[in-house]
Design a protein around this motif. Structure first.
Motif, PDB file in Angstrom:
ATOM      1  N   PRO A   1      -0.569  10.566  13.237  1.00  0.00           N
ATOM      2  CA  PRO A   1      -1.044  10.196  14.583  1.00  0.00           C
ATOM      3  C   PRO A   1      -2.202  11.098  15.014  1.00  0.00           C
ATOM      4  O   PRO A   1      -2.025  11.985  15.838  1.00  0.00           O
ATOM      5  CB  PRO A   1       0.201  10.434  15.451  1.00  0.00           C
ATOM      6  CG  PRO A   1       0.958  11.504  14.734  1.00  0.00           C
ATOM      7  CD  PRO A   1       0.652  11.385  13.267  1.00  0.00           C
ATOM      8  N   GLY A   2      -3.357  10.886  14.429  1.00  0.00           N
ATOM      9  CA  GLY A   2      -4.502  11.729  14.778  1.00  0.00           C
ATOM     10  C   GLY A   2      -5.735  11.348  13.985  1.00  0.00           C
ATOM     11  O   GLY A   2      -5.757  10.312  13.318  1.00  0.00           O
ATOM     12  N   TYR A   3      -6.752  12.199  14.084  1.00  0.00           N
ATOM     13  CA  TYR A   3      -8.006  11.916  13.394  1.00  0.00           C
ATOM     14  C   TYR A   3      -7.947  12.422  11.971  1.00  0.00           C
ATOM     15  O   TYR A   3      -7.617  13.577  11.719  1.00  0.00           O
ATOM     16  CB  TYR A   3      -9.181  12.593  14.107  1.00  0.00           C
ATOM     17  CG  TYR A   3      -9.376  12.109  15.512  1.00  0.00           C
ATOM     18  CD1 TYR A   3      -9.377  10.745  15.790  1.00  0.00           C
ATOM     19  CD2 TYR A   3      -9.562  12.995  16.558  1.00  0.00           C
ATOM     20  CE1 TYR A   3      -9.545  10.285  17.083  1.00  0.00           C
ATOM     21  CE2 TYR A   3      -9.733  12.542  17.858  1.00  0.00           C
ATOM     22  CZ  TYR A   3      -9.723  11.187  18.106  1.00  0.00           C
ATOM     23  OH  TYR A   3      -9.890  10.741  19.377  1.00  0.00           O
ATOM     24  N   VAL A   4      -8.292  11.544  11.046  1.00  0.00           N
ATOM     25  CA  VAL A   4      -8.265  11.907   9.632  1.00  0.00           C
ATOM     26  C   VAL A   4      -9.630  11.584   9.044  1.00  0.00           C
ATOM     27  O   VAL A   4     -10.206  10.540   9.353  1.00  0.00           O
ATOM     28  CB  VAL A   4      -7.194  11.068   8.894  1.00  0.00           C
ATOM     29  CG1 VAL A   4      -7.205  11.384   7.408  1.00  0.00           C
ATOM     30  CG2 VAL A   4      -5.813  11.308   9.479  1.00  0.00           C
ATOM     31  N   ASN A   5     -10.155  12.462   8.216  1.00  0.00           N
ATOM     32  CA  ASN A   5     -11.359  12.134   7.464  1.00  0.00           C
ATOM     33  C   ASN A   5     -10.909  11.323   6.246  1.00  0.00           C
ATOM     34  O   ASN A   5     -10.240  11.848   5.366  1.00  0.00           O
ATOM     35  CB  ASN A   5     -12.068  13.424   7.027  1.00  0.00           C
ATOM     36  CG  ASN A   5     -13.335  13.128   6.241  1.00  0.00           C
ATOM     37  OD1 ASN A   5     -13.411  12.127   5.528  1.00  0.00           O
ATOM     38  ND2 ASN A   5     -14.313  14.003   6.375  1.00  0.00           N
ATOM     39  N   PRO A   6     -11.246  10.008   6.212  1.00  0.00           N
ATOM     40  CA  PRO A   6     -10.710   9.168   5.145  1.00  0.00           C
ATOM     41  C   PRO A   6     -11.237   9.564   3.770  1.00  0.00           C
ATOM     42  O   PRO A   6     -10.602   9.287   2.751  1.00  0.00           O
ATOM     43  CB  PRO A   6     -11.153   7.752   5.539  1.00  0.00           C
ATOM     44  CG  PRO A   6     -12.244   7.920   6.524  1.00  0.00           C
ATOM     45  CD  PRO A   6     -12.116   9.271   7.137  1.00  0.00           C
ATOM     46  N   GLU A   7     -12.397  10.215   3.739  1.00  0.00           N
ATOM     47  CA  GLU A   7     -12.980  10.605   2.442  1.00  0.00           C
ATOM     48  C   GLU A   7     -12.235  11.799   1.848  1.00  0.00           C
ATOM     49  O   GLU A   7     -11.965  11.842   0.652  1.00  0.00           O
ATOM     50  CB  GLU A   7     -14.453  11.010   2.616  1.00  0.00           C
ATOM     51  CG  GLU A   7     -15.312   9.977   3.341  1.00  0.00           C
ATOM     52  CD  GLU A   7     -15.462   8.713   2.518  1.00  0.00           C
ATOM     53  OE1 GLU A   7     -15.614   8.835   1.295  1.00  0.00           O
ATOM     54  OE2 GLU A   7     -15.387   7.607   3.105  1.00  0.00           O
ATOM     55  N   THR A   8     -11.935  12.793   2.704  1.00  0.00           N
ATOM     56  CA  THR A   8     -11.374  14.049   2.199  1.00  0.00           C
ATOM     57  C   THR A   8      -9.857  14.146   2.381  1.00  0.00           C
ATOM     58  O   THR A   8      -9.221  14.993   1.760  1.00  0.00           O
ATOM     59  CB  THR A   8     -11.993  15.241   2.945  1.00  0.00           C
ATOM     60  OG1 THR A   8     -11.669  15.097   4.344  1.00  0.00           O
ATOM     61  CG2 THR A   8     -13.511  15.289   2.782  1.00  0.00           C
ATOM     62  N   GLY A   9      -9.293  13.301   3.253  1.00  0.00           N
ATOM     63  CA  GLY A   9      -7.861  13.404   3.522  1.00  0.00           C
ATOM     64  C   GLY A   9      -7.507  14.622   4.352  1.00  0.00           C
ATOM     65  O   GLY A   9      -6.351  15.042   4.385  1.00  0.00           O
ATOM     66  N   VAL A  10      -8.523  15.182   5.048  1.00  0.00           N
ATOM     67  CA  VAL A  10      -8.261  16.313   5.940  1.00  0.00           C
ATOM     68  C   VAL A  10      -7.854  15.767   7.314  1.00  0.00           C
ATOM     69  O   VAL A  10      -8.531  14.886   7.851  1.00  0.00           O
ATOM     70  CB  VAL A  10      -9.510  17.217   6.081  1.00  0.00           C
ATOM     71  CG1 VAL A  10      -9.303  18.277   7.168  1.00  0.00           C
ATOM     72  CG2 VAL A  10      -9.847  17.880   4.751  1.00  0.00           C
ATOM     73  N   VAL A  11      -6.750  16.271   7.866  1.00  0.00           N
ATOM     74  CA  VAL A  11      -6.359  15.906   9.232  1.00  0.00           C
ATOM     75  C   VAL A  11      -7.196  16.780  10.169  1.00  0.00           C
ATOM     76  O   VAL A  11      -6.980  17.990  10.264  1.00  0.00           O
ATOM     77  CB  VAL A  11      -4.859  16.151   9.470  1.00  0.00           C
ATOM     78  CG1 VAL A  11      -4.484  15.725  10.888  1.00  0.00           C
ATOM     79  CG2 VAL A  11      -4.022  15.416   8.438  1.00  0.00           C
ATOM     80  N   ILE A  12      -8.164  16.162  10.819  1.00  0.00           N
ATOM     81  CA  ILE A  12      -9.087  16.940  11.659  1.00  0.00           C
ATOM     82  C   ILE A  12      -8.369  17.421  12.919  1.00  0.00           C
ATOM     83  O   ILE A  12      -8.535  18.545  13.354  1.00  0.00           O
ATOM     84  CB  ILE A  12     -10.326  16.078  12.013  1.00  0.00           C
ATOM     85  CG1 ILE A  12     -11.035  15.673  10.716  1.00  0.00           C
ATOM     86  CG2 ILE A  12     -11.283  16.816  12.934  1.00  0.00           C
ATOM     87  CD1 ILE A  12     -11.934  14.478  10.844  1.00  0.00           C
ATOM     88  N   GLY A  13      -7.555  16.536  13.474  1.00  0.00           N
ATOM     89  CA  GLY A  13      -6.794  16.934  14.660  1.00  0.00           C
ATOM     90  C   GLY A  13      -5.703  15.929  14.960  1.00  0.00           C
ATOM     91  O   GLY A  13      -5.933  14.728  14.944  1.00  0.00           O
ATOM     92  N   ALA A  14      -4.497  16.409  15.166  1.00  0.00           N
ATOM     93  CA  ALA A  14      -3.388  15.549  15.589  1.00  0.00           C
ATOM     94  C   ALA A  14      -2.697  16.297  16.722  1.00  0.00           C
ATOM     95  O   ALA A  14      -1.808  17.122  16.496  1.00  0.00           O
ATOM     96  CB  ALA A  14      -2.442  15.271  14.436  1.00  0.00           C
ATOM     97  N   GLY A  15      -3.180  16.023  17.955  1.00  0.00           N
ATOM     98  CA  GLY A  15      -2.773  16.780  19.130  1.00  0.00           C
ATOM     99  C   GLY A  15      -1.275  16.884  19.323  1.00  0.00           C
ATOM    100  O   GLY A  15      -0.743  17.970  19.546  1.00  0.00           O
ATOM    101  N   ASN A  16      -0.563  15.734  19.181  1.00  0.00           N
ATOM    102  CA  ASN A  16       0.885  15.741  19.435  1.00  0.00           C
ATOM    103  C   ASN A  16       1.641  16.600  18.425  1.00  0.00           C
ATOM    104  O   ASN A  16       2.734  17.074  18.699  1.00  0.00           O
ATOM    105  CB  ASN A  16       1.447  14.314  19.385  1.00  0.00           C
ATOM    106  CG  ASN A  16       1.026  13.529  20.611  1.00  0.00           C
ATOM    107  OD1 ASN A  16       0.576  14.107  21.592  1.00  0.00           O
ATOM    108  ND2 ASN A  16       1.150  12.217  20.544  1.00  0.00           N
ATOM    109  N   LEU A  17       1.069  16.768  17.243  1.00  0.00           N
ATOM    110  CA  LEU A  17       1.743  17.553  16.202  1.00  0.00           C
ATOM    111  C   LEU A  17       1.250  18.998  16.194  1.00  0.00           C
ATOM    112  O   LEU A  17       1.816  19.847  15.499  1.00  0.00           O
ATOM    113  CB  LEU A  17       1.486  16.943  14.817  1.00  0.00           C
ATOM    114  CG  LEU A  17       1.982  15.510  14.589  1.00  0.00           C
ATOM    115  CD1 LEU A  17       1.541  15.013  13.220  1.00  0.00           C
ATOM    116  CD2 LEU A  17       3.497  15.442  14.694  1.00  0.00           C
ATOM    117  N   GLY A  18       0.189  19.274  16.931  1.00  0.00           N
ATOM    118  CA  GLY A  18      -0.382  20.618  16.949  1.00  0.00           C
ATOM    119  C   GLY A  18      -1.071  20.977  15.631  1.00  0.00           C
ATOM    120  O   GLY A  18      -1.175  22.145  15.268  1.00  0.00           O
TER     121      GLY A  18
END
Ligand SMILES: [Zn+2]
Length: 330
Positions: free
Chosen positions: A79-96
């Motif tokens: 539940p957050g922003y993911v870079n689809p190329e790298t698979g890095v979770v840029i930010g998922a506020g609810n999960l911290g």
């Protein structure tokens, strides 16, 4: 983890739906058949989430291996922003979580192709391919839970947007002044029609002296106001519950109508925690929608509950990982 049928020599995928309160893991095949499932709570401390994800995956992989199944890909919905190329979770506020290279972490641990996707877009993909959106090329999967967002399928493909941030449907402002939203703005759809917004309106009404069955239901249950309690009260004819559901459906119909008018969608699928109310919420949305639609859309747009229910995110993540794998091997 128990398997509901023989999986020896099967090529399967794992789909993980990493939610704010629980992690759901499914073992599925390319046709979205679910063979086994596991559910554990999401740790409240964000630093522990990574280890919990690895531990769930390890358990699932060991179970699959002991039954002779091959796991060819892992898909994780976030539940957050993911870079689809790298698979890095840029930010998922609810999960911290911030800047977590989840794909790399999982791949380094298990050496299995891993794909990390936005959870609501994963659910939209699952519903489009195997659920209520089968055969549709233009649809919106509206997730109504702690927040509100939409997974858009346009021309048969998931729409990500320029920076993979598309779908913040909950932050459409529908009143000029209104309750404060988590984004800092006022009068957003999310501040009026999400699970916490519904609970907040009910709590306020009760504090202001409004009589409601919900007061007893909460006292008996020892719990806070939740969608299920509002639904239970509404079924018993509680006027406050019915009023708040009606108001919520009005906000949702208004926003969904605008979405359809702008994007020319064929279908809207409603999922997420509040959607567990079923027809209590979906029927009034359907009935109110017509007045917000341009004439040409009336009678031509379907509003349906998510057919895969709370599995749609995990199934969609698994299918996304399989599609990704196909693109890499082709
Ligand atoms: Zn907002």
């Amino acid at each position: 983890m128990n398997f509901n049928m023989d999986v020896s020599n099967h090529d399967l995928m794992i789909g993980l739906d990493l939610g704010g309160t629980k992690i759901l893991g499914l073992v599925v095949d390319r046709n979205a058949q679910v063979y086994a499932r596991i559910q554990v709570p999401t740790p409240r401390v964000s630093e522990q989430i990574e280890n919990q994800v690895l531990s769930v995956l390890r358990e699932m992989l060991e179970s699959c291996s002991s039954k002779g199944a091959r796991i060819i890909a892992i898909g994780i919905g976030i539940p957050g922003y993911v870079n689809p190329e790298t698979g890095v979770v840029i930010g998922a506020g609810n999960l911290g979580i911030e800047n977590l290279p989840l794909r790399k972490i999982v791949f380094d641990s298990f050496s299995i192709q891993t794909h990390v996707v936005h959870d609501v877009r994963a659910a939209a993909l699952g519903e489009t391919m195997f659920g209520a959106g089968r055969g549709k090329n233009y649809l919106g999967y509206v997730n109504i839970g702690t927040g509100i967002s939409v997974g858009l399928v346009l021309d048969g493909k998931i729409y990500n947007g320029a920076a993979s941030r598309a779908g913040e449907f909950g932050h459409i402002r529908i009143t000029k002044d209104g309750p404060l939203c988590s984004c800092g703005s006022r009068g957003c759809l999310e501040a009026l029609a999400s699970g916490p917004a519904v609970a907040g309106r009910i709590n306020n009404a009760i504090l202001n002296g409004r009589k409601s069955l919900i007061t007893d239901l909460i006292a008996n249950d020892g719990a806070e106001v939740k969608g299920e309690i509002v639904a239970e009260a509404a079924k018993l004819g509680d006027q406050l519950a019915l009023d708040v559901i009606d108001e919520t459906a009005e906000y949702l119909a208004l926003s969904i109508g605008s979405l359809i008018n702008v994007l020319d969608l064929e279908s809207i699928i409603i999922g997420g925690g509040l959607a567990n109310m079923g027809d209590l919420l979906i029927s009034p949305i359907r009935n109110k929608l017509a007045k917000y639609l341009l004439a040409e859309y009336k009678d031509n747009v379907s509003v349906l509950p998510a057919e895969l229910g709370s599995d749609s995110g995990a199934i969609g993540a698994a299918i996304a990982s399989c599609i990704e794998l196909g693109q890499q091997t082709n």
